[in-house]
Design a protein around this motif. Structure first.
Motif, short mmCIF file in Angstrom:
data_model
loop_
_atom_site.label_atom_id
_atom_site.label_comp_id
_atom_site.label_asym_id
_atom_site.label_seq_id
_atom_site.Cartn_x
_atom_site.Cartn_y
_atom_site.Cartn_z
N ARG A 96 17.25 68.33 -2.08
CA ARG A 96 17.43 69.75 -2.33
C ARG A 96 17.24 70.57 -1.06
NH1 ARG A 96 20.29 72.13 -5.85
NH2 ARG A 96 19.12 71.66 -7.76
N GLU A 97 16.23 70.22 -0.25
CA GLU A 97 16.00 70.93 1.01
C GLU A 97 17.19 70.76 1.94
OE1 GLU A 97 11.12 70.37 0.86
OE2 GLU A 97 12.35 69.11 2.15
N GLY A 98 17.79 69.57 1.91
CA GLY A 98 18.98 69.35 2.72
C GLY A 98 20.14 70.22 2.29
N GLU A 99 20.30 70.39 0.98
CA GLU A 99 21.35 71.27 0.47
C GLU A 99 21.11 72.70 0.92
OE1 GLU A 99 22.71 69.34 -3.79
OE2 GLU A 99 20.84 70.45 -3.72
N VAL A 100 19.87 73.14 0.85
CA VAL A 100 19.52 74.50 1.26
C VAL A 100 19.80 74.69 2.75
CG1 VAL A 100 17.60 76.11 1.59
CG2 VAL A 100 17.84 74.88 -0.58
N LEU A 101 19.42 73.71 3.56
CA LEU A 101 19.63 73.82 5.00
C LEU A 101 21.12 73.90 5.33
CD1 LEU A 101 18.65 73.89 7.90
CD2 LEU A 101 18.43 71.39 7.83
N ARG A 102 21.94 73.12 4.66
CA ARG A 102 23.38 73.16 4.93
C ARG A 102 23.97 74.52 4.58
NH1 ARG A 102 22.80 67.69 3.11
NH2 ARG A 102 23.30 66.25 4.81
N LEU A 103 23.48 75.12 3.51
CA LEU A 103 23.97 76.45 3.14
C LEU A 103 23.44 77.51 4.10
CD1 LEU A 103 23.72 76.20 -0.75
CD2 LEU A 103 25.76 76.07 0.68
N GLY A 108 11.00 77.71 3.18
CA GLY A 108 9.71 77.56 3.84
C GLY A 108 9.40 76.12 4.16
N ASN A 109 9.71 75.22 3.23
CA ASN A 109 9.48 73.79 3.46
C ASN A 109 10.36 73.26 4.59
OD1 ASN A 109 7.64 73.72 1.36
ND2 ASN A 109 9.12 72.99 -0.15
N VAL A 110 11.61 73.72 4.62
CA VAL A 110 12.53 73.30 5.68
C VAL A 110 12.01 73.75 7.05
CG1 VAL A 110 14.83 73.70 6.66
CG2 VAL A 110 14.59 73.23 4.22
N LEU A 111 11.58 75.01 7.14
CA LEU A 111 11.06 75.52 8.41
C LEU A 111 9.86 74.71 8.86
CD1 LEU A 111 11.26 79.42 7.99
CD2 LEU A 111 13.01 77.83 8.76
N ALA A 112 8.96 74.42 7.94
CA ALA A 112 7.75 73.68 8.29
C ALA A 112 8.09 72.27 8.79
CB ALA A 112 6.82 73.61 7.08
N LYS A 113 8.99 71.60 8.09
CA LYS A 113 9.34 70.22 8.47
C LYS A 113 10.10 70.16 9.79
CE LYS A 113 9.27 68.28 3.81
NZ LYS A 113 10.03 67.56 2.75
N LEU A 114 10.88 71.20 10.08
CA LEU A 114 11.64 71.22 11.34
C LEU A 114 10.83 71.83 12.48
CD1 LEU A 114 15.18 72.33 10.10
CD2 LEU A 114 14.42 70.03 10.70
#
Length: 225
Positions: free
Chosen positions: A164-171, A197-203
């Protein structure tokens, strides 16, 4: 006319405070004139060089810093790095440039600027850009980011994102806002905010602009796909 007894008092949000930094006086005057037409924006100061940015921020405390990329002594890239490294509560930084393929723009975005704006933009586009950045979103031009990222890519292992986080990042890489992502994925806006928020933290990204750049640089999102 007096307010009816018992009627609620509506407090309008204070206008967004904007500071303008450009070495060309004509550009500063033009931007100030455009920004001054909007009731929800107010220009609180201006400067002609990146060296003048620290005292400008201390004096005016803007919400958004509208700053030229190329200036003679200290350019916008250096000023961006300094502001974000030294200010405990930095303003959102919107870079102004003549060319969307400017390598300085890419470096400034990588350093933490929230987006960039072309000097040939129409007045309504300039106003909209400041509002977007002030609201905490990032102003991305997906096609330009793709070209720049392809030129400066540094492949690295991708972060351990969920599907799901990957889908959000692609969008996000397509330039969609949280509300648009929510509509596309049939999710609540608050749920999308959590994923972002999770995407930002992981990246290890400061904001969504840096997250999108990281997505291209690591190959998670492929330019031209």
């Amino acid at each position: 006319m007096a307010r009816p007894r018992g009627a609620p008092v509506v407090n309008a949000a204070p206008p967004v405070r904007v500071a303008v930094v450009d070495d060309e006086a004509l550009v500063r005057v033009g931007l100030t004139a455009i920004l001054s037409t909007a009731a929800d924006l107010t220009v609180v100061g201006e400067a002609a060089d990146g060296a003048e940015v620290p005292p400008l921020l201390a004096r005016t405390r803007p919400d958004v810093l509208l700053m030229d990329v190329r200036m003679p002594r200290i350019d916008g890239l250096q000023a961006t790095r300094h502001v974000l490294a030294t200010s405990p509560s930095p303003p959102r930084i919107l870079m102004i440039t003549t060319f969307e393929h400017d390598e300085y723009v890419y470096a400034a975005l990588h350093a933490g600027a929230s987006g960039f704006l072309l000097k040939r933009s129409r007045p309504e586009e300039i106003l909209a850009a400041v509002r977007v950045v002030a609201a905490g979103e990032s102003l991305l031009f997906p096609a330009a980011i793709r070209r720049l990222a392809a030129a400066y890519a540094r492949p690295a292992p991708p972060a351990a994102l969920t599907e799901r986080e990957g889908e959000v990042l692609r969008l996000m890489a397509d330039g969609l806002s949280n509300a648009e992502i929510a509509g596309r994925l049939v999710l609540g806006v608050e749920t999308v905010k959590t994923h972002v928020g999770n995407v930002l933290a992981k990246l290890g990204a400061r904001d969504r602009t840096q997250a999108v750049i990281a997505a291209y640089e690591t190959g998670f999102v492929v330019p031209g796909s």
